[in-house]
Design an enzyme around this catalytic site. Sequence first.
Site, PDB file in Angstrom:
ATOM      1  N   TYR A   1     -25.642 -16.212 -26.040  1.00 32.93           N
ATOM      2  CA  TYR A   1     -25.973 -14.868 -26.792  1.00 32.93           C
ATOM      3  C   TYR A   1     -27.328 -14.835 -27.244  1.00 32.93           C
ATOM      4  O   TYR A   1     -27.870 -15.988 -27.881  1.00 32.93           O
ATOM      5  CB  TYR A   1     -24.970 -14.812 -27.852  1.00 32.93           C
ATOM      6  CG  TYR A   1     -25.317 -13.514 -28.796  1.00 32.93           C
ATOM      7  CD1 TYR A   1     -25.114 -12.152 -28.034  1.00 32.93           C
ATOM      8  CD2 TYR A   1     -25.804 -13.392 -29.925  1.00 32.93           C
ATOM      9  CE1 TYR A   1     -25.080 -11.142 -28.679  1.00 32.93           C
ATOM     10  CE2 TYR A   1     -25.876 -12.189 -30.615  1.00 32.93           C
ATOM     11  CZ  TYR A   1     -25.752 -11.054 -30.071  1.00 32.93           C
ATOM     12  OH  TYR A   1     -25.683  -9.877 -30.612  1.00 32.93           O
TER      13      TYR A   1
ATOM     14  N   LYS B   1     -32.253 -15.979 -37.982  1.00 33.62           N
ATOM     15  CA  LYS B   1     -31.252 -16.751 -38.835  1.00 33.62           C
ATOM     16  C   LYS B   1     -32.161 -17.758 -39.897  1.00 33.62           C
ATOM     17  O   LYS B   1     -32.714 -17.468 -40.915  1.00 33.62           O
ATOM     18  CB  LYS B   1     -30.150 -17.406 -38.412  1.00 33.62           C
ATOM     19  CG  LYS B   1     -29.548 -16.164 -37.390  1.00 33.62           C
ATOM     20  CD  LYS B   1     -28.178 -16.728 -36.789  1.00 33.62           C
ATOM     21  CE  LYS B   1     -27.415 -15.699 -36.092  1.00 33.62           C
ATOM     22  NZ  LYS B   1     -27.575 -15.949 -34.684  1.00 33.62           N
TER      23      LYS B   1
ATOM     24  N   ASP C   1     -34.261 -20.569 -26.957  1.00 36.30           N
ATOM     25  CA  ASP C   1     -33.714 -19.449 -27.986  1.00 36.30           C
ATOM     26  C   ASP C   1     -33.286 -20.571 -29.042  1.00 36.30           C
ATOM     27  O   ASP C   1     -31.909 -21.047 -28.820  1.00 36.30           O
ATOM     28  CB  ASP C   1     -32.590 -18.756 -27.541  1.00 36.30           C
ATOM     29  CG  ASP C   1     -32.153 -17.840 -28.587  1.00 36.30           C
ATOM     30  OD1 ASP C   1     -32.409 -17.941 -29.804  1.00 36.30           O
ATOM     31  OD2 ASP C   1     -31.423 -16.758 -28.403  1.00 36.30           O
TER      32      ASP C   1
HETATM   33  C1  LIG Z   1     -27.756 -14.814 -33.609  1.00 40.31           C
HETATM   34  C2  LIG Z   1     -28.382 -14.962 -32.233  1.00 40.31           C
HETATM   35  C3  LIG Z   1     -29.442 -14.309 -31.862  1.00 40.31           C
HETATM   36  C4  LIG Z   1     -29.558 -12.710 -32.458  1.00 40.31           C
HETATM   37  O1  LIG Z   1     -30.082 -12.752 -33.721  1.00 40.31           O
HETATM   38  P1  LIG Z   1     -29.851 -11.504 -34.564  1.00 40.31           P
HETATM   39  O2  LIG Z   1     -30.665 -11.928 -35.916  1.00 40.31           O
HETATM   40  O3  LIG Z   1     -28.400 -11.285 -34.961  1.00 40.31           O
HETATM   41  O4  LIG Z   1     -30.634 -10.307 -33.905  1.00 40.31           O
HETATM   42  C5  LIG Z   1     -30.112 -14.579 -30.909  1.00 40.31           C
HETATM   43  N1  LIG Z   1     -29.817 -15.727 -30.170  1.00 40.31           N
HETATM   44  C6  LIG Z   1     -29.038 -16.739 -30.677  1.00 40.31           C
HETATM   45  C7  LIG Z   1     -29.006 -18.065 -30.083  1.00 40.31           C
HETATM   46  C8  LIG Z   1     -28.256 -16.220 -31.782  1.00 40.31           C
HETATM   47  O5  LIG Z   1     -27.485 -17.085 -32.164  1.00 40.31           O
END
Ligand SMILES: *Cc1c(COP(=O)(O)O)cnc(C)c1O
Length: 422
Positions: free
Chosen positions: A138, A261, A233
């Site tokens: 994601y 986060k 990411d």
């Molecule tokens: C949560 C998440 C996102 C998106 O972040 P948001 O602040 O919810 O937009 C992107 N990449 C990873 C790996 C995530 O866990």
Amino acid sequence: MSIFDLANKYIPGGVNSPVRAFKAVGLEPIFIEKADKAYLYDIDGKEYIDYVCSWGPLILGHNNEEIRKNVIKACENGLSYGAATKLEVDMAQFICENIKHIDKIRMVNSGTEAVMSAIRLARGYTGKEKVIKFDGCYHGHSDSMLIQAGSGLMTEGIPDSNGVTKNCAMDTISIPYNNLSLLNQVFEKYKNNIACVILEPVAANMGVVLPNDDFLKGVRKLCNDYKSLLIFDEVITGFRLCFGGASEYFNIEPDLVTYGKIIGAGMPVGAYGGKKEIMDMIAPNGAVYQAGTLSGNPIAMTAGLTQLKILKENEEIYKNINNISKYLFENIKDIIKRNHFDCSVNYIGSLGCIFFTKENVFDYTTAKKSNIVNYAKYFENMLNKGIYIAPSQFEAMFLSNEHNKNIIDNTLNIIEHSIKNI
Ligand SMILES: *Cc1c(COP(=O)(O)O)cnc(C)c1O
């Protein structure tokens, strides 16, 4: 009228982010009033041990005293200026000085924005168009990331949400995680038009799925060979697996990194960073446009930087949360073995998950073999006994520095009871 009924009247689905609605476990959401250390408290005053930790950022637990104090102090100077502050410079300097492959970093307001911007930058820098991602990873909800695998194993993707155009989906190729030979073939097929490969170096949004031994190294090599950028990411892994995140943990240098986060310690933040020559292509220096009215917000910077500094100055925190996490997950494995439950466990550092399938999970297809009906019953049993885990099989459990042995022992008893009573 219950709060959830009221919420449904005014908010689509009653929530501001879908997983909160508890739909995947067939329940109605709990509404949280406050949190402290390893505990959440709902509006009825019920206490829960929290293994979601705001989806990862709260490495120091809820309501950390030092972060709280610094945030309150920062609030006294006003909440936002929409102008440059020294705090933003402090944050950027701190990250660049401590993460060796980041020369420059730009703050945004969410992980979604960080990824969306990093992909635009990768395209702008390479002059290429296609993006490769992996099924089950994601990367937020920007159009080009809401793409599922197409009809063939190496074909362009198809939209994973209404409202994403076919044309947009055509530029994203999604293939199975941990599948290097397929990645190799995709590079062969699209030769000189792959702008970047983006991945979660530990996948934590299909449950927790670890990279195979040579997977990350192989991805790095293919990106080098074809002059494509590698984007890690690290929204989940950065500053959690260890201070340097997955790139330090696995000793692989990406070209660009996205954060979210964690670097806000619970405030809404994202960031993307990398090598100077790439980052200098961003406006106002370069021709890749990206902006944000509230980016680098002083309160968010204060919260995030305070947490990062505590983590940097107290690296024993990682030893502690990793030890307690190992204790939790190894004991869960014993429970599963002892009771012959049809479950398996994946974990690394202070995140992990129980899959409700006996089989080894190494990609999205194997993760999907989980019995989600059993997960839903397990979740309900856990919730009733005062333990809050993610309301979906395809998410991670996160530990904080406030999860001590007593809390874990208590949790282990309840896990055994909850699976037995499915
Ligand atoms: C949560 C998440 C996102 C998106 O972040 P948001 O602040 O919810 O937009 C992107 N990449 C990873 C790996 C995530 O866990």
